[in-house]
Design a protein around this motif. Sequence first.
Motif, PDB file in Angstrom:
ATOM      1  N   GLU A 179       1.736   9.126 -13.217  1.00 38.07           N
ATOM      2  CA  GLU A 179       0.693   8.934 -12.209  1.00 38.07           C
ATOM      3  C   GLU A 179       0.937   9.876 -11.036  1.00 38.07           C
ATOM      4  O   GLU A 179       2.079  10.055 -10.584  1.00 38.07           O
ATOM      5  CB  GLU A 179       0.666   7.492 -11.714  1.00 38.07           C
ATOM      6  N   GLY A 204      -2.652  -4.439 -10.487  1.00 33.36           N
ATOM      7  CA  GLY A 204      -2.590  -3.008 -10.213  1.00 33.36           C
ATOM      8  C   GLY A 204      -1.451  -2.303 -10.917  1.00 33.36           C
ATOM      9  O   GLY A 204      -1.168  -1.136 -10.618  1.00 33.36           O
ATOM     10  N   VAL A 228       0.864  -1.171   0.000  1.00 32.97           N
ATOM     11  CA  VAL A 228       0.000   0.000   0.000  1.00 32.97           C
ATOM     12  C   VAL A 228       0.903   1.224   0.000  1.00 32.97           C
ATOM     13  O   VAL A 228       1.722   1.393   0.914  1.00 32.97           O
ATOM     14  CB  VAL A 228      -0.940   0.043   1.223  1.00 32.97           C
ATOM     15  N   ARG A 232       1.023   5.307   0.131  1.00 35.01           N
ATOM     16  CA  ARG A 232       0.179   6.416   0.571  1.00 35.01           C
ATOM     17  C   ARG A 232       0.898   7.748   0.387  1.00 35.01           C
ATOM     18  O   ARG A 232       2.102   7.861   0.635  1.00 35.01           O
ATOM     19  CB  ARG A 232      -0.201   6.255   2.040  1.00 35.01           C
ATOM     20  N   ASN A 233       0.133   8.747  -0.019  1.00 36.26           N
ATOM     21  CA  ASN A 233       0.611  10.124  -0.041  1.00 36.26           C
ATOM     22  C   ASN A 233       0.144  10.793   1.243  1.00 36.26           C
ATOM     23  O   ASN A 233      -1.029  11.165   1.376  1.00 36.26           O
ATOM     24  CB  ASN A 233       0.061  10.856  -1.266  1.00 36.26           C
ATOM     25  N   LEU A 285      -0.519  10.813  -7.129  1.00 32.70           N
ATOM     26  CA  LEU A 285      -1.388  10.483  -6.002  1.00 32.70           C
ATOM     27  C   LEU A 285      -1.945  11.771  -5.413  1.00 32.70           C
ATOM     28  O   LEU A 285      -1.189  12.697  -5.102  1.00 32.70           O
ATOM     29  CB  LEU A 285      -0.608   9.732  -4.921  1.00 32.70           C
ATOM     30  N   GLY A 304      -4.085  10.264  -0.723  1.00 30.39           N
ATOM     31  CA  GLY A 304      -4.495   9.154  -1.574  1.00 30.39           C
ATOM     32  C   GLY A 304      -3.604   7.937  -1.364  1.00 30.39           C
ATOM     33  O   GLY A 304      -2.506   8.018  -0.800  1.00 30.39           O
ATOM     34  N   GLU A 305      -4.068   6.792  -1.842  1.00 33.40           N
ATOM     35  CA  GLU A 305      -3.282   5.572  -1.712  1.00 33.40           C
ATOM     36  C   GLU A 305      -3.502   4.647  -2.907  1.00 33.40           C
ATOM     37  O   GLU A 305      -4.506   4.750  -3.613  1.00 33.40           O
ATOM     38  CB  GLU A 305      -3.578   4.844  -0.405  1.00 33.40           C
ATOM     39  N   LYS A 306      -2.538   3.764  -3.104  1.00 33.61           N
ATOM     40  CA  LYS A 306      -2.571   2.799  -4.203  1.00 33.61           C
ATOM     41  C   LYS A 306      -2.254   1.425  -3.639  1.00 33.61           C
ATOM     42  O   LYS A 306      -1.296   1.274  -2.865  1.00 33.61           O
ATOM     43  CB  LYS A 306      -1.538   3.177  -5.272  1.00 33.61           C
ATOM     44  N   HIS A 307      -3.044   0.420  -4.034  1.00 35.22           N
ATOM     45  CA  HIS A 307      -2.864  -0.951  -3.560  1.00 35.22           C
ATOM     46  C   HIS A 307      -2.317  -1.809  -4.696  1.00 35.22           C
ATOM     47  O   HIS A 307      -2.831  -1.765  -5.816  1.00 35.22           O
ATOM     48  CB  HIS A 307      -4.189  -1.536  -3.064  1.00 35.22           C
ATOM     49  N   ILE A 308      -1.306  -2.617  -4.395  1.00 35.49           N
ATOM     50  CA  ILE A 308      -0.675  -3.481  -5.391  1.00 35.49           C
ATOM     51  C   ILE A 308      -0.455  -4.859  -4.768  1.00 35.49           C
ATOM     52  O   ILE A 308      -0.056  -4.965  -3.602  1.00 35.49           O
ATOM     53  CB  ILE A 308       0.672  -2.897  -5.860  1.00 35.49           C
ATOM     54  N   ASN A 348       4.156   0.735 -12.488  1.00 33.90           N
ATOM     55  CA  ASN A 348       3.096   1.650 -12.918  1.00 33.90           C
ATOM     56  C   ASN A 348       3.584   2.560 -14.036  1.00 33.90           C
ATOM     57  O   ASN A 348       2.864   3.478 -14.456  1.00 33.90           O
ATOM     58  CB  ASN A 348       2.574   2.473 -11.734  1.00 33.90           C
TER      59      ASN A 348
END
Length: 349
Positions: A319, A280, A184, A186-187, A321, A325-329, A303
Amino acid sequence: MPLDREFYGQRTGDMTQFCGVRRSVILEGKGFGVETADLWNRRGIALTCYPGRGMDLGRMSYKGIPLSYHAKPGLTAPGYYESGGLNWLRGFFAGMLTTCGLSEVGGPDRVEHPVIGSVDLGLHGRISHAGAEDVCVHRGWDGDAYGVSVSGTVREACLHAENLTLTRTVSLKIDEPVIHIDDVIRNESCRPAPLMLLYHINAGYPLMDAGSRFFTEASETRPHSPAAQDDSAGWRVMGPPSDTPEKVYFHTPAVDRDSWSVAGLYNENLRIAFAVRFQGLRHLTEWRMEGLGEYVLGIEPGNCNPIGQKALEEAGELEVLPPWGEKHIKLELCVLEGTEAADMVKRYD
């Protein structure tokens, strides 16, 4: 008889006989002080994770067969990190996974930040050289399945600029030849932040050998480096070690109905396939390095392609964020053997 709690409980007094995780610290050389965690299971998977180096993965083997490549700098502690230019290479131990990012993937770059002005970005970013916070290990039963894991959070932050974190959990189940990686990103700031992330997965000898086959399902394959452009169709079959330059190919991976993509390497002599499944991530870089003493195949989902932040922004593909915000991989590093391995590779030929 199912391999459940009762089955194992009748055969051991300590589950580390079959599956375990153990933390330790490196006590010599440039790796002095780096925290490690070793994981293993009864299917023959053995893996070293480095919470002290970006939650990256070091040696990985299957039934005693080495799968990962190890580069000449060896493991170095974060204090030896040399920023800027190509100095990232002086701390590139490779191993099974070196994480690239979180703000830069690709060669040295210079970008303009709205607050601090011109910023020099070195090769492949800083996150691999960050020590993890909140490190913990877990071992135990989930129903009738036993497993172990190690988790931790690494941070890339600068006053007036980014504050990005990557929280990673690496887990292994007792009866599966699969490493699970859950990330995960996160910004944790009030400003949008560029995000560049590449998983530099490094397959070495004897898995990589003359005749080993790279496999993936891709809608497009583009040669990127000059040597690859001279050999645009040569991305499938590995050659022997030789005095040759690197070949880099950019693949656009296909996605199945569950949003997973796959790439890997198959050695017919060993009858072993090493597969990387990822979710992802829209890009896949193949780094084919067949140099003398530098014999490695990089299987690199990300990404982005490793072309640098500035070029990616100019192409409109960077990309970002949003604040908070967050991104899951998710990734899985899988080992297949025998007919199972051969059948899987046939699907991608």
